[in-house]
Design a protein around this motif. Structure first.
Motif, PDB file in Angstrom:
ATOM      1  N   PRO A  26       0.830  -1.202   0.000  1.00 58.59           N
ATOM      2  CA  PRO A  26       0.000   0.000   0.000  1.00 58.59           C
ATOM      3  C   PRO A  26       0.865   1.252   0.000  1.00 58.59           C
ATOM      4  O   PRO A  26       1.960   1.281   0.571  1.00 58.59           O
ATOM      5  N   PRO A  29       0.938   7.131   3.182  1.00 56.50           N
ATOM      6  CA  PRO A  29       0.377   8.480   3.077  1.00 56.50           C
ATOM      7  C   PRO A  29       1.359   9.567   3.489  1.00 56.50           C
ATOM      8  O   PRO A  29       1.097  10.744   3.258  1.00 56.50           O
ATOM      9  N   ARG A  97     -12.393  15.748   3.446  1.00 55.23           N
ATOM     10  CA  ARG A  97     -13.550  15.921   2.557  1.00 55.23           C
ATOM     11  C   ARG A  97     -13.945  17.388   2.475  1.00 55.23           C
ATOM     12  O   ARG A  97     -14.199  17.917   1.384  1.00 55.23           O
ATOM     13  N   GLN A 100     -11.185  19.341   0.600  1.00 53.90           N
ATOM     14  CA  GLN A 100     -11.205  19.016  -0.825  1.00 53.90           C
ATOM     15  C   GLN A 100     -12.342  19.762  -1.519  1.00 53.90           C
ATOM     16  O   GLN A 100     -12.165  20.333  -2.596  1.00 53.90           O
ATOM     17  N   ALA A 146      -6.074  14.500  -3.053  1.00 59.66           N
ATOM     18  CA  ALA A 146      -6.573  13.280  -3.690  1.00 59.66           C
ATOM     19  C   ALA A 146      -5.598  12.133  -3.455  1.00 59.66           C
ATOM     20  O   ALA A 146      -6.008  10.993  -3.195  1.00 59.66           O
ATOM     21  N   ALA A 147      -4.293  12.422  -3.531  1.00 62.95           N
ATOM     22  CA  ALA A 147      -3.280  11.387  -3.294  1.00 62.95           C
ATOM     23  C   ALA A 147      -3.326  10.903  -1.839  1.00 62.95           C
ATOM     24  O   ALA A 147      -3.181   9.708  -1.565  1.00 62.95           O
ATOM     25  N   MET A 149      -5.988  10.953   0.148  1.00 61.50           N
ATOM     26  CA  MET A 149      -7.221  10.190   0.328  1.00 61.50           C
ATOM     27  C   MET A 149      -7.086   8.792  -0.274  1.00 61.50           C
ATOM     28  O   MET A 149      -7.547   7.798   0.297  1.00 61.50           O
ATOM     29  N   THR A 150      -6.412   8.696  -1.416  1.00 60.81           N
ATOM     30  CA  THR A 150      -6.172   7.390  -2.033  1.00 60.81           C
ATOM     31  C   THR A 150      -5.304   6.522  -1.138  1.00 60.81           C
ATOM     32  O   THR A 150      -5.576   5.342  -0.921  1.00 60.81           O
ATOM     33  N   ALA A 151      -4.240   7.117  -0.596  1.00 64.04           N
ATOM     34  CA  ALA A 151      -3.326   6.367   0.273  1.00 64.04           C
ATOM     35  C   ALA A 151      -4.015   5.905   1.555  1.00 64.04           C
ATOM     36  O   ALA A 151      -3.683   4.852   2.103  1.00 64.04           O
ATOM     37  N   GLY A 153      -7.152   5.143   1.690  1.00 62.79           N
ATOM     38  CA  GLY A 153      -8.289   4.302   1.336  1.00 62.79           C
ATOM     39  C   GLY A 153      -9.624   5.011   1.439  1.00 62.79           C
ATOM     40  O   GLY A 153     -10.668   4.369   1.629  1.00 62.79           O
ATOM     41  N   PRO A 155     -12.675   7.470  -0.196  1.00 62.31           N
ATOM     42  CA  PRO A 155     -13.221   7.808  -1.512  1.00 62.31           C
ATOM     43  C   PRO A 155     -12.996   9.278  -1.839  1.00 62.31           C
ATOM     44  O   PRO A 155     -13.082  10.143  -0.953  1.00 62.31           O
ATOM     45  N   ILE A 156     -12.671   9.541  -3.095  1.00 63.99           N
ATOM     46  CA  ILE A 156     -12.471  10.913  -3.549  1.00 63.99           C
ATOM     47  C   ILE A 156     -13.803  11.430  -4.100  1.00 63.99           C
ATOM     48  O   ILE A 156     -14.332  10.852  -5.049  1.00 63.99           O
TER      49      ILE A 156
END
Length: 206
Positions: A26, A29, A97, A100, A146-147, A149-151, A153, A155-156
């Motif tokens: 994984p 972050p 959230r 963003q 966004a990166a 949030m992806t790291a 897990g 949702p964007i």
């Protein structure tokens, strides 16, 4: 001496001896958090300059010493102000959230303000350049978030048209007020992002 017996062709036999590839690890972050924090700190150094430059070019009452109108708000732009108790009770996902969504709205609003100022103050290259730079930095911070949030897990949220129906017949004074709110909230949201990211940076050290 050991003899390797294999009933399949040699290349496939050799492949069968290789260790199986494990799933990709994984993404940590810590790196995107550090990048976002550094960008937010850089943005923070320029927000007051942007606001003061903006007010300088709008004339009175905006350019009057000590001008401030905190009561002015835009329904299409979420205010950054929040009580410490509410902010502290938020989890990482909620803070990210909200940030963003705010910076997505700010990128769109800064484009609108830039268009307004191109019309109202076409002879102000410094102001137009600062507005354009602020928009690009807000977009960069969006990418960092966004990166993160992806790291983590998370949702964007999908991109949305936060401006909706813009009153293009707005008066010059209304457009100046709109630009003031946007440049002011850009500074407030940047301050809040620095605080949010400092918490994450402490939680996920490099």
């Amino acid at each position: 001496m050991w003899t390797l017996l294999c009933s399949v062709p040699a290349p496939l036999c050799l492949l069968s001896l290789l260790p199986s590839l494990s799933p990709a690890a994984p993404i940590s972050p810590s790196e995107p958090i550090s990048q976002a924090y550094s960008l937010a700190l850089y943005m923070q150094k320029n927000t007051s300059t942007l606001l003061q430059t903006y007010l300088q070019y709008q004339g009175s009452p905006f350019s009057d010493p000590g001008f401030s109108a905190p009561e002015l708000q835009l329904s299409s732009l979420p205010p950054a102000a929040v009580s410490f108790k509410i902010w502290h009770a938020m989890d990482d996902a909620e803070r990210l959230r909200q940030a963003q969504g705010a910076f997505l709205a700010l990128t769109q609003h800064l484009q609108l303000v830039g268009d307004d100022q191109s019309d109202l103050n076409p002879g102000s290259p410094i102001l137009l350049a600062q507005l354009g730079a602020a928009r690009l930095r807000a977009q960069g911070l969006l990418g960092n978030m966004a990166a993160i949030m992806t790291a983590l897990g998370l949702p964007i949220p999908p991109e949305e048209d936060t401006l909706g129906l813009v009153p293009f017949g707005a008066s010059a004074f209304e457009r100046k007020c709109r630009g003031y709110i946007v440049t002011r909230e850009y500074g407030h949201w940047t301050d809040r992002a620095v605080r949010d990211l400092a918490l994450l940076k402490a939680k996920y050290p490099a």
